[in-house]
Scaffold this motif. Structure first.
Motif, PDB file in Angstrom:
ATOM      1  N   MET A  11       1.022  -1.416   0.058  1.00  0.00           N
ATOM      2  CA  MET A  11       0.133  -0.158   0.199  1.00  0.00           C
ATOM      3  C   MET A  11       0.948   1.498  -0.220  1.00  0.00           C
ATOM      4  N   ASP A  12       2.014   0.970   0.155  1.00  0.00           N
ATOM      5  CA  ASP A  12       3.484   1.965   0.568  1.00  0.00           C
ATOM      6  C   ASP A  12       3.741   2.408  -1.040  1.00  0.00           C
ATOM      7  N   ARG A  13       3.507   1.686  -2.203  1.00  0.00           N
ATOM      8  CA  ARG A  13       4.308   1.936  -2.811  1.00  0.00           C
ATOM      9  C   ARG A  13       4.108   3.078  -3.692  1.00  0.00           C
ATOM     10  N   GLU A  46       1.703  -3.972  -9.035  1.00  0.00           N
ATOM     11  CA  GLU A  46       1.070  -5.268  -9.323  1.00  0.00           C
ATOM     12  C   GLU A  46       0.650  -5.235  -8.324  1.00  0.00           C
ATOM     13  N   TRP A  47      -0.959  -6.621  -9.100  1.00  0.00           N
ATOM     14  CA  TRP A  47      -2.078  -6.469  -7.913  1.00  0.00           C
ATOM     15  C   TRP A  47      -2.208  -7.919  -8.833  1.00  0.00           C
ATOM     16  N   TRP A  48      -2.854  -8.871  -7.894  1.00  0.00           N
ATOM     17  CA  TRP A  48      -3.815  -9.785  -8.810  1.00  0.00           C
ATOM     18  C   TRP A  48      -5.375  -9.425  -8.113  1.00  0.00           C
ATOM     19  N   CYS A  49      -6.141  -9.497  -9.627  1.00  0.00           N
ATOM     20  CA  CYS A  49      -7.442  -8.706  -9.071  1.00  0.00           C
ATOM     21  C   CYS A  49      -8.489  -9.481 -10.379  1.00  0.00           C
ATOM     22  N   THR A  50     -10.257  -9.113  -9.767  1.00  0.00           N
ATOM     23  CA  THR A  50     -10.530 -10.042 -10.413  1.00  0.00           C
ATOM     24  C   THR A  50     -11.427  -8.632 -11.189  1.00  0.00           C
ATOM     25  N   VAL A  51     -11.806  -8.510 -12.626  1.00  0.00           N
ATOM     26  CA  VAL A  51     -12.352  -7.677 -13.327  1.00  0.00           C
ATOM     27  C   VAL A  51     -13.391  -7.763 -13.635  1.00  0.00           C
ATOM     28  N   ASP A  97       3.184  10.307  -9.007  1.00  0.00           N
ATOM     29  CA  ASP A  97       4.411   8.730  -9.074  1.00  0.00           C
ATOM     30  C   ASP A  97       4.221   9.551  -7.540  1.00  0.00           C
ATOM     31  N   ALA A  98       4.496  10.590  -6.782  1.00  0.00           N
ATOM     32  CA  ALA A  98       5.025   9.977  -6.065  1.00  0.00           C
ATOM     33  C   ALA A  98       3.959   9.854  -4.545  1.00  0.00           C
ATOM     34  N   LEU A  99       2.688  10.004  -4.948  1.00  0.00           N
ATOM     35  CA  LEU A  99       1.525   9.409  -4.371  1.00  0.00           C
ATOM     36  C   LEU A  99       1.653   7.946  -4.040  1.00  0.00           C
ATOM     37  N   THR A 100       1.558   7.120  -3.301  1.00  0.00           N
ATOM     38  CA  THR A 100       1.293   5.999  -2.468  1.00  0.00           C
ATOM     39  C   THR A 100       0.171   5.604  -3.363  1.00  0.00           C
ATOM     40  N   PHE A 101       0.171   4.090  -3.237  1.00  0.00           N
ATOM     41  CA  PHE A 101      -0.904   3.402  -3.594  1.00  0.00           C
ATOM     42  C   PHE A 101      -2.391   3.220  -3.090  1.00  0.00           C
ATOM     43  N   SER A 102      -1.905   3.249  -1.224  1.00  0.00           N
ATOM     44  CA  SER A 102      -3.018   3.836  -0.280  1.00  0.00           C
ATOM     45  C   SER A 102      -3.569   4.882  -0.763  1.00  0.00           C
ATOM     46  N   GLU A 103      -2.578   6.222  -1.068  1.00  0.00           N
ATOM     47  CA  GLU A 103      -3.159   7.550  -1.402  1.00  0.00           C
ATOM     48  C   GLU A 103      -4.774   7.613  -2.470  1.00  0.00           C
ATOM     49  N   VAL A 104      -3.951   6.677  -3.985  1.00  0.00           N
ATOM     50  CA  VAL A 104      -4.622   6.721  -5.084  1.00  0.00           C
ATOM     51  C   VAL A 104      -5.952   6.000  -4.991  1.00  0.00           C
ATOM     52  N   LEU A 105      -5.845   4.749  -4.260  1.00  0.00           N
ATOM     53  CA  LEU A 105      -7.348   4.260  -4.188  1.00  0.00           C
ATOM     54  C   LEU A 105      -8.023   4.936  -3.492  1.00  0.00           C
ATOM     55  N   ASP A 106      -7.901   5.483  -2.409  1.00  0.00           N
ATOM     56  CA  ASP A 106      -8.021   6.563  -1.616  1.00  0.00           C
ATOM     57  C   ASP A 106      -8.938   7.601  -2.342  1.00  0.00           C
ATOM     58  N   THR A 107      -8.753   8.113  -3.389  1.00  0.00           N
ATOM     59  CA  THR A 107      -9.314   9.260  -3.969  1.00  0.00           C
ATOM     60  C   THR A 107      -9.901   9.026  -5.493  1.00  0.00           C
ATOM     61  N   VAL A 108      -9.297   7.513  -6.136  1.00  0.00           N
ATOM     62  CA  VAL A 108      -9.636   7.344  -7.058  1.00  0.00           C
ATOM     63  C   VAL A 108     -10.805   5.966  -7.109  1.00  0.00           C
ATOM     64  N   GLY A 109      -9.803   4.874  -6.064  1.00  0.00           N
ATOM     65  CA  GLY A 109     -11.225   4.469  -5.947  1.00  0.00           C
ATOM     66  C   GLY A 109     -12.401   4.420  -5.344  1.00  0.00           C
ATOM     67  N   GLU A 110     -13.368   2.759  -5.063  1.00  0.00           N
ATOM     68  CA  GLU A 110     -14.323   3.016  -4.508  1.00  0.00           C
ATOM     69  C   GLU A 110     -14.399   2.228  -3.477  1.00  0.00           C
ATOM     70  N   VAL A 111     -15.271   2.433  -2.253  1.00  0.00           N
ATOM     71  CA  VAL A 111     -15.947   1.035  -1.004  1.00  0.00           C
ATOM     72  C   VAL A 111     -16.310  -0.045  -2.247  1.00  0.00           C
ATOM     73  N   PRO A 112     -15.458  -1.539  -1.863  1.00  0.00           N
ATOM     74  CA  PRO A 112     -16.600  -2.720  -2.723  1.00  0.00           C
ATOM     75  C   PRO A 112     -17.595  -3.126  -1.717  1.00  0.00           C
ATOM     76  N   LEU A 113     -18.900  -2.613  -1.570  1.00  0.00           N
ATOM     77  CA  LEU A 113     -20.108  -3.232  -1.138  1.00  0.00           C
ATOM     78  C   LEU A 113     -20.327  -4.767  -2.082  1.00  0.00           C
ATOM     79  N   PRO A 114     -20.433  -5.514  -0.651  1.00  0.00           N
ATOM     80  CA  PRO A 114     -21.248  -7.092  -1.017  1.00  0.00           C
ATOM     81  C   PRO A 114     -22.104  -6.787  -2.013  1.00  0.00           C
ATOM     82  N   PRO A 115     -22.200  -7.529  -3.250  1.00  0.00           N
ATOM     83  CA  PRO A 115     -22.957  -8.077  -4.189  1.00  0.00           C
ATOM     84  C   PRO A 115     -24.193  -7.804  -4.126  1.00  0.00           C
ATOM     85  N   TYR A 116     -24.706  -8.527  -2.673  1.00  0.00           N
ATOM     86  CA  TYR A 116     -25.851  -8.025  -2.304  1.00  0.00           C
ATOM     87  C   TYR A 116     -26.369  -7.015  -1.338  1.00  0.00           C
ATOM     88  N   MET A 117     -26.412  -5.829  -1.827  1.00  0.00           N
ATOM     89  CA  MET A 117     -26.459  -4.977  -1.030  1.00  0.00           C
ATOM     90  C   MET A 117     -26.766  -4.689  -2.397  1.00  0.00           C
TER      91      MET A 117
END
Length: 261
Positions: free
Chosen positions: A99-101, A106-111, A156-176
């Motif tokens: 998270m500090d990179r 590189e991450w394993w992901c579902t798409v 590129d000075a941002l950490t991956f944690s900062e990137v996700l916090d800014t651009v990403g979304e909370v992955p809510l459970p599908p049943y919601m």
């Protein structure tokens, strides 16, 4: 008792009406309902009453993992929307280190909508005007239902944690069955979450509040912690006929020596 691996999933099917699935949490965390089974009888209670239902001097083990905004959305020039859910660092290193990179990871992901992603780079931009972040995703290899994705970003000075916090979304459970909202950033998180790494909340912990912890302490109950980063396997539908044929995602767990003791 029969071997649990031979259990038939069909024996555990039951009807759950859509209207009985809560799409939003209660206004007050502690007001969640609590089902109590004691001496063969079942009764309704409220989570705020937990301390009165526990045996004397109970030890409460809390999972202090913190949910990250691990879901990213990219739009291709064709208009196709590609959803990428980050699961695990590709190098299998410590989650905190991943998270500090800065600059790339590189991450394993579902798409989601993978069939529309034949190759090439995907791009997305997010964040406020004064702090725009550009993220690029490139598929490297596939492993079963997962894809190893190389991410890069600017600045590129941002950490991956900062990137996700800014651009990403909370992955809510599908049943919601709804999109993430601003309040979910705080409500789909336990009040004791400190260590980033989960793509789903340890849901039983969502109902604890500081006031309830005070009541539990006053009643003589002890509180200890461990870290188990909840993976996407918790969302994975069971399609096998028997339990032993259902492949589960692995999850990372760390138990401090003090907790073991």
């Amino acid at each position: 008792m029969s071997d649990p691996r031979t259990l038939r999933i069909a024996d555990y099917h039951y009807e759950l009406p859509e209207e009985r699935i809560a799409k939003h949490p209660p206004a007050d965390r502690g007001q969640s309902r609590l089902l109590v089974r004691r001496d063969g009888s079942i009764s309704d209670s409220c989570f705020t009453e937990l301390s009165t239902h526990l045996p004397a001097e109970s030890v409460i083990v809390l999972n202090n993992t913190r949910v990250v905004k691990a879901r990213l959305f990219f739009t291709k020039e064709s208009g196709a929307r590609i959803e990428i859910l980050c699961l695990d660092p590709a190098d299998q290193g410590p989650m905190e280190q991943a998270m500090d990179r800065c600059g790339g990871a590189e991450w394993w992901c579902t798409v989601g909508n993978l069939k529309k992603w034949k190759g090439g780079r995907l791009n997305c931009t997010g964040g406020p005007p004064v702090r725009r972040i550009q993220v690029c995703a490139e598929a490297m290899e596939r492993r079963g239902g997962e894809v190893r994705v190389r991410f890069s970003w600017k600045p590129d000075a941002l950490t991956f944690s900062e990137v996700l916090d800014t651009v990403g979304e909370v992955p809510l459970p599908p049943y919601m069955d709804r999109d993430a909202e601003t309040d979910d950033t705080e409500r789909y998180q336990t009040v004791f979450a400190v260590r980033e790494g989960s793509v789903a909340a340890p849901t039983a912990g969502l109902h604890f509040t500081p006031d309830l912890f005070a009541d539990l302490s006053k009643a003589g109950h002890e509180r200890i912690e461990l870290t188990l980063h909840v993976g996407a396997g918790t969302f994975k539908p069971v399609k096998s006929e028997r339990m032993e044929d259902h492949a589960m995602h692995s999850e990372r767990i760390e138990v401090p020596v003090t907790t073991v003791e």
